[in-house]
Design an enzyme around this catalytic site. Structure first.
Site, mmCIF file in Angstrom:
data_model
loop_
_atom_site.group_PDB
_atom_site.id
_atom_site.type_symbol
_atom_site.label_atom_id
_atom_site.label_comp_id
_atom_site.label_asym_id
_atom_site.label_seq_id
_atom_site.Cartn_x
_atom_site.Cartn_y
_atom_site.Cartn_z
ATOM 1 N N ASN A 162 0.832 -1.188 0.000
ATOM 2 C CA ASN A 162 0.000 0.000 0.000
ATOM 3 C C ASN A 162 0.867 1.238 0.000
ATOM 4 O O ASN A 162 1.965 1.253 0.549
ATOM 5 C CB ASN A 162 -0.967 -0.001 1.186
ATOM 6 C CG ASN A 162 -0.325 0.530 2.443
ATOM 7 O OD1 ASN A 162 -0.255 1.739 2.657
ATOM 8 N ND2 ASN A 162 0.179 -0.375 3.275
ATOM 9 N N ALA A 163 0.346 2.258 -0.638
ATOM 10 C CA ALA A 163 0.988 3.571 -0.621
ATOM 11 C C ALA A 163 -0.135 4.593 -0.557
ATOM 12 O O ALA A 163 -0.623 5.082 -1.572
ATOM 13 C CB ALA A 163 1.841 3.767 -1.860
ATOM 14 N N ILE A 164 -0.599 4.836 0.662
ATOM 15 C CA ILE A 164 -1.762 5.704 0.868
ATOM 16 C C ILE A 164 -1.318 7.159 0.998
ATOM 17 O O ILE A 164 -2.012 8.077 0.571
ATOM 18 C CB ILE A 164 -2.525 5.293 2.161
ATOM 19 C CG1 ILE A 164 -2.835 3.798 2.164
ATOM 20 C CG2 ILE A 164 -3.796 6.111 2.340
ATOM 21 C CD1 ILE A 164 -3.715 3.310 1.073
ATOM 22 N N GLY A 189 0.807 -8.181 5.566
ATOM 23 C CA GLY A 189 0.139 -9.456 5.363
ATOM 24 C C GLY A 189 1.023 -10.629 5.756
ATOM 25 O O GLY A 189 2.170 -10.453 6.182
ATOM 26 N N THR A 213 -3.736 -6.063 8.125
ATOM 27 C CA THR A 213 -4.221 -6.459 6.809
ATOM 28 C C THR A 213 -5.340 -7.495 6.878
ATOM 29 O O THR A 213 -6.239 -7.500 6.036
ATOM 30 C CB THR A 213 -3.041 -6.997 5.975
ATOM 31 O OG1 THR A 213 -2.020 -5.990 5.965
ATOM 32 C CG2 THR A 213 -3.446 -7.299 4.552
ATOM 33 N N CYS A 236 6.965 5.247 8.790
ATOM 34 C CA CYS A 236 6.109 5.025 7.632
ATOM 35 C C CYS A 236 6.886 5.274 6.343
ATOM 36 O O CYS A 236 7.388 6.367 6.116
ATOM 37 C CB CYS A 236 4.885 5.919 7.680
ATOM 38 S SG CYS A 236 3.718 5.487 6.403
#
Lengths: 301, 326
Positions: free
Chosen positions: B91-93, B239, B289, B152
Site C-alpha cells: 500500500n501507498a496511501i 500481510g 491487513t 512510515c
C-alpha cells in the site's frame, strides 16, 4: 442459511448495514462471455439496493483480499428464500476460483456495501448506460425503476459482441434500447457516447445512470453536463477492504466547495458524475482486485 | 514429535470464561496500562472506527490504534494505492487523514464514548511536528498511549525515515515523551540492519515501549504494461508474507530488552499467529491487513484466544508473553 454445520453463527452483523455470512452457492452459469454466481443470502437480498456491491472471499495462489462485485440481481422470495447474483469475468486466480465453485459449496460474503443509485424524485425518463458488464448493476436498477413506473432507456456497449452483457434482459427491461460495439460485431459500430445524443434528443430524459470503465463514465458525464441532465455513475477503483478502512479506493470528488479523496467503497461506488474530478483521476488499475471491469486492457465501450 | 501431539503440555482444560485475557502494556508498576485482552487494531487498518463499528462493537478489543495523524490534513497519494502480492499486499496511501485537530475534535470523543482504550498514532515530517502532535493529545480523555510512527515508508518526503537512524529516532521520540502525559510507543520499521539498536535509541528518547513492525518497503511491477503497480512506485508490504520478519524483530528486541513492552504485529490473522507473537515477547498483538479480508477478524481473535488458552489449561494470556522454550 442452508444448514446447521455448528460453530459460529452463519450471519454476523447488525440490524442494518452490511452483514457477513457464509452463503451457499445455488447456481453458476455463463452469460455470454461472463460468469454468474447466485448465492443464498436472504438477509443481504432484503437489504441490497441497485449499485451496491458484495465482497467475496476467494482462495487461490497467494490471494489474500476479497473481491468486490456489484450486485446484478436479487430475489427476495422463491423456493430458496432470498438470493443474490453477481457477474464476473475470469481475469486472475480469485475469479478463476469463483468460476470453479461447485454448487452447494459455501462462500464467505460481506455485503451489501456502498451507496446505491438514488431513485429519481420526480417522474422522469431514465437513461441507463453500461459498458461491458458494467451493465449488471444497471439491469438491477432498471427492474426497480420499472417497478416505480418510470420509463427506462438502455444503452449498452462493449469492445465486441460477446462482451455485451445480457442483451435480452436489457431489451426486456427497457422501453427503448441501443447496443454498440467497437468492432461493429453487433448493433451500432461505435461507442455508447455515439448514440447518447439521439437518446437525449427528445428532452424527456431527466437522469442518466452509468456504470463501466472510467473513461466511459467521464465521457457520459460530459454529455450529461452539456444536456443539463443529472448523472449518477458507479465507479470502480482497486479496493483492499471494501468497508472503508484501507483508503485505497479513493477518487477526487468536489463536495461542499472543496475537493476530497473520497472512498469508492463507502462514499461511493455511486457518485454524482458532475462532482468527480475526472481529469485528476489516477491511473486505472489493471488487475482483478480492481473489482469488476476489464478496465484498461479492453478499452471502453 | 508427531502431528497428533498438538498440545505437548498435558492440558487441564478450562472453560473459556475462566481464562484471564488481561495484559499489561506498561513496565512501570506505578503506571500500569491494562488492556482487557491483547488484541488491538494496527494503525492504518482501522479507519475512524465507525466503519468497523457497523460490524461489531469495537469496545470488545483490547485497544484501538487509530490511523496515523499529522499536523495538517492530508489528501494522500494518487491511485493505484494498493497491489495484492503473494500472501501480502502493498500500500501507498500517503497518510490521508483529517489532521490531528479535526480528529481530536470529532473522532476522539466518539471513540472515548464507546469506552475503548485509544492509542493514537502520530507521524511528523520534522522533529518539531512530533512535539506539536503530542501537545494536541495532552490530557485528552480516552487516550491511553501514543504510538509515534517514525517509520512510515510511504510519505512523499522520502528522505525522512526517522527509524532508520538511531539519533533521529531518539530525537523524535524525545519530542513526544517530553510533552506526553501517557506512555509512548515507538513504531519501528524492520528495514534496518539492527532493530535492537533502534529500539534502544527509542528507549533513550524516553519511549515506554515499541511497536514492531511497520510494513516493509516493497514494489510490484506489471509485466505487460512494464510499469510499477503503485502510483507511488514503492509501498509498504504487509500481510502473512511478512510474519516471519516481524516475529524475528519482536524476538530480537525482547531478548535484548526483556522488560520493554512490545506491541507485535505483521501478518497476524489466526489465533496461533497471536500466540506466536506473545511467545516471541509481545505484550499485545495488532491486527492489520487481516481486517481487510475479514472486517470481524479482531473480534474473532479475542474470542478465539480465550478458547485456545482454555483448551490448553492456560489460565492467563499474560503468561504466554516471552514464554518461548529454546
Amino acid at each position: 442459511m442452508s444448514s446447521s454445520r455448528g460453530r459460529a453463527p452463519s450471519v454476523q452483523g447488525r440490524a442494518d448495514g452490511p452483514l457477513r455470512a457464509q452463503c451457499e452457492v445455488l447456481a453458476y452459469q455463463r452469460i455470454g462471455n461472463y460468469h454468474s454466481l447466485t448465492f443464498v443470502a436472504p438477509e443481504m437480498a432484503e437489504r441490497a439496493r441497485p449499485g451496491q456491491f458484495v465482497s467475496v472471499a476467494v482462495k487461490g495462489e497467494g490471494t489474500l483480499l476479497r473481491r468486490p462485485f456489484s450486485i446484478y440481481a436479487v430475489s427476495r422470495h422463491g423456493p430458496w428464500a432470498g438470493t443474490i447474483e453477481i457477474v464476473f469475468d475470469v481475469v486472475g486466480p480469485g475469479t478463476r476460483y469463483l468460476s470453479k465453485l461447485a454448487k452447494h459449496s459455501s462462500v464467505d460474503i460481506v455485503g451489501p456495501l456502498g451507496r446505491s443509485f438514488p431513485m429519481p424524485q420526480q417522474a422522469v425518463d431514465c437513461l441507463l448506460v453500461g459498458g461491458g458488464y458494467g451493465a449488471a448493476p444497471l439491469l438491477f436498477l432498471a427492474q426497480r425503476l420499472q417497478q416505480s413506473s418510470l420509463r427506462v432507456n438502455i444503452v449498452l456497449g462493449a469492445a465486441t459482441q460477446n462482451r455485451l452483457f445480457n442483451i435480452i434482459e436489457a431489451k426486456r427491461l427497457s422501453a427503448s434500447s441501443a447496443f454498440t460495439t467497437e468492432d461493429g460485431s453487433f448493433g451500432i459500430h461505435g461507442r455508447v457516447t455515439d448514440v447518447l445524443e439521439r437518446m437525449l434528443a427528445g428532452g424527456t430524459v431527466g437522469v442518466i445512470y452509468a456504470c463501466g470503465p472510467m473513461p466511459m463514465l467521464a465521457a457520459v458525464t460530459a454529455i450529461a453536463r452539456e444536456h443539463r441532465v443529472a448523472v449518477q455513475v458507479a465507479v470502480e477503483e482497486a479496493m483492499a477492504c471494501g468497508v472503508g478502512v484501507c483508503m485505497t479506493c479513493v477518487l477526487p470528488v468536489r463536495r461542499d466547495r472543496r475537493t476530497a479523496n473520497l472512498r469508492a467503497c463507502v462514499e461511493g461506488p455511486v457518485f454524482n458524475g458532475k462532482t468527480i474530478l475526472w481529469e485528476r483521476l489516477g491511473r486505472q488499475p489493471d488487475d482483478e482486485v480492481a473489482s469488476g471491469e476489464e478496465a484498461t486492457a479492453q478499452g471502453w465501450a | 514429535m508427531t502431528a497428533v501431539e498438538s498440545s505437548p503440555r498435558a492440558p487441564h482444560r478450562l472453560r473459556h470464561d475462566q481464562v484471564d485475557t488481561r495484559v499489561n502494556l506498561s513496565a512501570d508498576p506505578s503506571q500500569p496500562l491494562q488492556l482487557a485482552n491483547p488484541i488491538v487494531t494496527a494503525s492504518g487498518c482501522f479507519g475512524s472506527g465507525r466503519e468497523l463499528q457497523r460490524f461489531f462493537d469495537i469496545a470488545n478489543l483490547g485497544a484501538v490504534v487509530v490511523k496515523s495523524l499529522t499536523v495538517e490534513p492530508r489528501d494522500g497519494l494518487p491511485t493505484p494505492r494498493m497491489a495484492e502480492t503473494a500472501s501480502g499486499m502493498l500500500n501507498a496511501i500517503g497518510l490521508q487523514n483529517p489532521g490531528i485537530e479535526a480528529w481530536v475534535a470529532t473522532e476522539l470523543p466518539w471513540l472515548h464514548g464507546l469506552g475503548v482504550p485509544v492509542i493514537v498514532s502520530i507521524t511528523g515530517k520534522t522533529v518539531a511536528e512530533y512535539r506539536e502532535l503530542a501537545e494536541h493529545l495532552r490530557d485528552q480523555p480516552g487516550v491511553v498511549a501514543i504510538e509515534a510512527n517514525i517509520s512510515c515508508p510511504n510519505v512523499e518526503d522520502r528522505n525522512v525515515v526517522f527509524a532508520c537512524r538511531q539519533d533521529a529516532t531518539r530525537k523524535a521520540i524525545q519530542q513526544v515523551t517530553s510533552v506526553s502525559t501517557v506512555p509512548v510507543f515507538a513504531k519501528l520499521t524492520p528495514d534496518v540492519t539492527d532493530i535492537v539498536a533502534i529500539a534502544k535509541a527509542a528507549v533513550a528518547g524516553g519511549a515506554s515501549g515499541v511497536s514492531l513492525v511497520n510494513t516493509l518497503l516493497g514494489m510490484a511491477i506489471d509485466a505487460e504494461f512494464r510499469r510499477p503497480k503503485l502510483a507511488a512506485v514503492t509501498g509498504g508490504l504487509s500481510g502473512p508474507a511478512i510474519k516471519p520478519v516481524a516475529l524475528r524483530a519482536v524476538h530480537q528486541v525482547h531478548q535484548a530488552l526483556p522488560d520493554l513492552p512490545i506491541i507485535g504485529m505483521g501478518g497476524v490473522r489466526s489465533v496461533t499467529d497471536v500466540v506466536e507473537f506473545l511467545l516471541a515477547g509481545a505484550n499485545a498483538v495488532a491486527v492489520g491487513t487481516a481486517t481487510f479480508a475479514n472486517p470481524m477478524v479482531t473480534l474473532e481473535l479475542t474470542q478465539g484466544l480465550s478458547r485456545w488458552c482454555a483448551e490448553r489449561g492456560i489460565a492467563t494470556a499474560a503468561e504466554l508473553r516471552g514464554a518461548l522454550d529454546w
